[in-house]
Design an enzyme around this catalytic site. Structure first.
Site, PDB file in Angstrom:
ATOM      1  NE  ARG A  62      -0.785   0.034   4.953  1.00 17.27           N
ATOM      2  CZ  ARG A  62      -0.513  -1.178   5.622  1.00 17.27           C
ATOM      3  NH1 ARG A  62      -0.563  -2.312   4.966  1.00 17.27           N
ATOM      4  NH2 ARG A  62       0.130  -0.985   6.832  1.00 17.27           N
ATOM      5  CE  LYS A 140      13.244 -26.064 -25.426  1.00 18.33           C
ATOM      6  NZ  LYS A 140      11.886 -25.418 -25.433  1.00 18.33           N
ATOM      7  NE  ARG A 161      13.784 -17.680 -31.868  1.00 16.66           N
ATOM      8  CZ  ARG A 161      13.594 -18.809 -32.923  1.00 16.66           C
ATOM      9  NH1 ARG A 161      12.229 -18.811 -33.576  1.00 16.66           N
ATOM     10  NH2 ARG A 161      14.417 -19.173 -33.648  1.00 16.66           N
ATOM     11  CE  LYS A 336      11.252 -29.655 -25.604  1.00 19.48           C
ATOM     12  NZ  LYS A 336      10.608 -29.942 -26.873  1.00 19.48           N
ATOM     13  CB  CYS A 430     -25.347 -11.990 -11.194  1.00 16.75           C
ATOM     14  SG  CYS A 430     -26.036 -13.620 -10.829  1.00 16.75           S
TER      15      CYS A 430
END
Length: 694
Positions: A62, A140, A161, A336, A430
């Protein structure tokens, strides 16, 4: 390196125990305002660095907000805005388009594999060509790679990129990301171009998707899609409202370079550039492989998505000697991870409100591969099924795709929560009460609920409603977001200038939509009843009601005062009659219908059977006809045995084109070899069958 910005002045009054009450702007001289602005900018930059880079804030949120607001007020009052001011993070006026710019250095991709043998082959090649090396191992990141260019310490531009040689200039959007410094700290180079990965944290992604679902919007498939879609927004204020972060991980170009990658990364925090804390330096490929395996184990604990690790040669001279191909830097390799398959934890549950008020709980998942598709949400169907499966946030579940399309939670694999998820008592849109109806749950807000109202507008304008071409889901979202559609009736109050002021709307598209809306002011009774979106009252049931009651007020009166009479209508029955009664008994729905009737006059039914001269034929209409409404023409062909549908397909026999026709249906007709006829040809066709269109 050349001297840049010095460390922040510890005597800066806005650094340690800053005031949150300030003297009135009118009491300041311009000189005093300039001095205060400079001190505030300096302090806010330091607070940003401590928050985003050091993760060690020294003031409360704040208090930071009070300083930020004061800086904004001073810049506005004394016309002191500056491109690298922290206040640029709030966005600005929308852009018309992105400029394509060339990168200062190529942003190439990385060769990759999920097999350890390939990683070892990479190491063999490196050692053959440059000898023994150390490797820097990094996560990665699965985000959006960008180049950030700083000149004299100030952010000059940020570029996607793209194709690696050039990309889109998204500087104004990048300035809204809190962890992107507008100005560098410390002893920075005069020129520095760095590569970073923009991403959306996983917890923020789930929260953002939950908000989208509860607003009735389509959620993002995964954090990367969310990031990519955000960074390419033409309105920077939208980007500012979305929770993006960035990790900086490489130097593309600099006026002075370090001799190793690890040294570059060590200096980044001094400049205010945020780096990842999981980076390690190793001296063997075995250790690099081990690093990848350890990252795979902790993958789900991280608050950002990664899909593997990157192994980089540390020594810069060795990097240069290794060179690059047309596509890849030869000094780096990505090891990977295998794709997540079917089993994943539930991160959160959102509540989706449908057009009829039906409440559908949706599981928000850690993105997982299911049949080759990345899935980040799955239906939990209804409260009864949730209780049967005893599923809750935190549980690890197996996800399947119904009919290879709709993802759903099949079963719990590991129970990590207490009990099962309970629906909220009130609608998240709502705040109306949520009530159970057997296994289902419904929001009681009716058309007073924003989610139901927006979906009601989409349905009203859709194929099962009044078929207003040019007003699909995307257009309705845009018009609702712009504040132009507060109700279904507001369609009839749209003005040309309001439409053409919106992105993507020209004079022609605006005129076509307004013509469509104008032509719908006297709809056939059956079309109007269907368009209202009464639960279980689609086109077929609406036609039966129109045949039975002839006039709209007769249908409404029976629904309100004598619902048993409705039960005698074909295709209605007790359950549907109850739904019709409940719809009209709702005060919100009644008010919405009354407002709509101020603009629309449903026509008496003309659905008496007139023979089968057109049996087997299917017609689609677009544009407005002369002397007869499009809905009346539909009624007439149906009364003589034909079908009248809202969209063109291979089963369509004729597309009837009136004035100001929509382009989509004509394109579909051409694609499906459907004959296109004008109104005169349509009348001739009917006359040949002994049918009078009038």
């Amino acid at each position: 390196m050349p001297a840049g910005d010095a460390t922040v002045d510890e005597d800066n009054p806005y650094l340690r125990t800053p005031p949150t009450e300030f003297e009135p702007l009118e009491d300041l001289s311009e000189e005093d305002a300039r001095e205060q602005v400079e001190r505030l900018r300096e302090a806010i930059r330091e607070h940003d660095r401590r928050y985003y880079v050091e993760n060690d804030p020294i003031i409360a949120d704040r208090t930071y907000d009070a300083l930020f607001t004061r800086l904004q007020d001073l810049e506005d009052a004394f016309d002191l805005a500056h491109p690298d001011s922290p206040t640029r993070s709030v966005g600005g006026e929308p852009l018309e388009a992105f400029e394509t710019v060339e990168h200062v250095a190529p942003m190439l991709s990385i060769d990759a594999s999920g097999e350890p043998e390939d990683v070892r082959e990479f190491d063999d090649r490196v050692r053959r060509e440059v000898g023994a090396v150390d490797y820097v191992c990094e996560p990665k990141f699965d985000g959006v790679s960008m180049a950030f260019v700083y000149e004299d310490g100030s952010l000059e531009r940020a570029v996607t990129r793209g194709d690696g040689r050039e990309g889109d200039d998204v500087t104004r959007n990048a300035r809204t990301i809190g962890s992107v410094p507008q100005r560098l700290h410390g002893d920075h180079p005069d020129f520095l171009a760095v590569r970073g990965e923009v991403y959306m944290p996983k917890d923020a992604f789930q929260a953002h998707n939950r908000e989208r679902i509860e607003r009735g919007e389509e959620p993002f498939a995964n954090p990367r899609n969310a990031t990519a879609g955000t960074i390419r927004q033409l309105d920077p204020s939208i980007v500012a409202d979305r929770p993006l972060e960035v990790f900086f991980f490489d130097v593309l170009e600099a006026s002075e370079l370090e001799d190793s990658h690890r040294k570059e990364l060590e200096r980044f925090p001094e400049f205010g550039l945020r780096v990842n804390d999981r980076v390690e330096v190793v001296d063997s490929i075995d250790d690099a492989i081990d690093y990848r395996d350890r990252m795979l184990e902790v993958r789900d604990e991280l608050n950002y998505e990664i899909d593997g690790t990157v192994i980089k040669v540390d020594d810069r001279e060795a990097r240069e000697e290794l060179g690059r191909t047309a596509r890849h830097d030869r000094y780096a390799y990505a090891y990977k991870f295998p794709a997540r398959a079917e089993i994943t934890p539930i991160a959160d549950v959102a509540v989706q409100i449908g057009r009829t008020g039906r409440v559908t709980p949706v599981a928000l998942l850690e993105p997982v591969d299911v049949g080759g598709v990345t899935v980040s949400r799955a239906s939990l169907h209804n409260p009864e099924e949730i209780a049967e499966k005893n599923v809750n946030v935190g549980d690890t579940v197996r996800v399947q795709r119904a009919g290879d399309v709709i993802p759903y939670v099949e079963a719990i694999v590991e129970k990590d929560s207490e009990g099962h998820y309970d629906l909220p008592e009130h609608c998240p849109v709502c705040d109306s009460a949520i009530e159970r109806d057997g296994p289902m749950a419904f929001c009681t807000g009716g058309l007073a609920c924003d989610a139901q109202r927006r979906r009601s507008i989409e349905y009203y304008a859709g194929d099962d409603g009044l078929d207003l071409e040019g007003l699909g889901e995307k257009s309705v979202r845009q018009l609702v977001a712009a504040g132009l559609l507060e109700s279904v009736a507001a369609l009839y109050e749209l003005e040309r200038d309001e439409l053409t002021a919106l992105e993507g709307w020209g004079e022609t598209s605006a005129e076509n939509l307004l013509s469509e809306i104008e032509a719908s002011r006297e709809p056939p009774l059956a079309d109007f009843l269907s368009a209202l979106g009464i639960p279980h009252v689609g086109p077929t049931t609406a036609r039966e009601l129109a045949r039975e009651f002839d006039k709209f007020e007769a249908v409404r009166e029976a629904a309100e005062t004598d619902p048993e009479r409705l039960e005698g209508v074909d295709d209605v029955g007790e359950t549907v009659a109850g739904q019709i009664h409940d719809f009209f008994a709702s005060e919100a729905n009644a008010a919405a219908v009354d407002e709509l009737l101020e603009h629309v006059s449903p026509q008496e039914s003309a659905l008496e059977r007139g023979g089968d001269a057109l049996e087997g034929l299917t017609f689609v209409f677009t544009g407005s006809l002369e002397g007869i409404t499009r809905g009346e023409a539909q009624d007439i062909v149906e009364a003589h045995g034909a079908n009248a549908t809202g969209s063109v397909s291979g089963n369509t026999d004729y597309l009837v084109v009136g004035e100001n026709p929509g382009q989509t249906k004509r394109d579909d007709a051409a694609a499906n070899d459907v004959p296109i006829i004008d109104e005169d040809e349509f009348r001739e066709l009917l006359e040949d069958q002994g049918i009078d269109l009038e």
